[in-house]
Motif scaffolding. Structure first.
Motif, PDB file in Angstrom:
ATOM      1  N   ALA A 246       0.643  -1.074   0.092  1.00 46.56           N
ATOM      2  CA  ALA A 246      -0.049   0.046   0.034  1.00 46.56           C
ATOM      3  C   ALA A 246       0.734   1.198   0.036  1.00 46.56           C
ATOM      4  O   ALA A 246       0.786   2.239  -0.715  1.00 46.56           O
ATOM      5  N   ALA A 247       1.937   1.343   0.796  1.00 46.38           N
ATOM      6  CA  ALA A 247       2.863   2.351   0.962  1.00 46.38           C
ATOM      7  C   ALA A 247       3.638   2.752  -0.421  1.00 46.38           C
ATOM      8  O   ALA A 247       3.618   3.756  -0.900  1.00 46.38           O
TER       9      ALA A 247
ATOM     10  N   LYS B  46       0.938   4.002  -3.025  1.00 44.05           N
ATOM     11  CA  LYS B  46       1.033   5.604  -2.565  1.00 44.05           C
ATOM     12  C   LYS B  46       2.014   6.160  -3.003  1.00 44.05           C
ATOM     13  O   LYS B  46       1.466   7.433  -3.684  1.00 44.05           O
ATOM     14  N   ASN B  47       2.942   5.885  -3.003  1.00 44.75           N
ATOM     15  CA  ASN B  47       4.431   6.695  -3.466  1.00 44.75           C
ATOM     16  C   ASN B  47       4.407   6.929  -4.875  1.00 44.75           C
ATOM     17  O   ASN B  47       4.982   7.790  -5.459  1.00 44.75           O
TER      18      ASN B  47
ATOM     19  N   THR C 279       1.693   6.853  -7.071  1.00 43.31           N
ATOM     20  CA  THR C 279       0.547   7.638  -7.409  1.00 43.31           C
ATOM     21  C   THR C 279       0.582   9.137  -6.980  1.00 43.31           C
ATOM     22  O   THR C 279      -0.195   9.990  -7.446  1.00 43.31           O
ATOM     23  N   GLU C 280       1.826   9.613  -5.958  1.00 44.13           N
ATOM     24  CA  GLU C 280       1.714  10.833  -5.762  1.00 44.13           C
ATOM     25  C   GLU C 280       2.583  11.652  -6.509  1.00 44.13           C
ATOM     26  O   GLU C 280       3.371  10.930  -7.293  1.00 44.13           O
TER      27      GLU C 280
END
Length: 98
Positions: free
Chosen positions: A90-91, A94-95, A97-98
């Motif tokens: 998940a992390a 998230k990284n 997609t940011e």
């Protein structure tokens, strides 16, 4: 050589003379450990990337990790590895997609 020592030996080879301080890998695979709490998620992902870049296949590494703690009658540690992997994934996503 015991199987659980074997994965630590493989981690030592990847990290070389640095002798990775969390060679048991609880910092990556035990979200309830002190090691996990003392390591930022970005650092965990960098460690994991270095392990993968070093040629380690995660499915075998995780099985060796779990076997080690099952052999030590610490099933509670082995049981949460998948939860940790989900947190890492998940992390990582998230990284990306940011």
């Amino acid at each position: 050589m015991n199987q659980h020592l074997d994965y630590e030996f493989r981690i030592d080879k990847i990290f070389g003379i640095e002798l990775y301080k969390h060679r048991t890998l609880r910092t990556l695979f035990d979200p309830y450990s002190t090691e996990w709490g003392k390591t930022a998620m970005d650092e965990k992902l960098k460690i994991l990337k270095r392990i993968v870049d070093g040629g380690e296949e995660l499915n075998f590494l995780i099985e060796d990790y779990k076997d080690r703690y099952i052999e030590q009658n610490q099933n509670h540690i082995a049981k949460v590895a998948e939860e940790a992997i989900c947190n890492l994934l998940a992390a990582s996503l998230k990284n990306k997609t940011e």
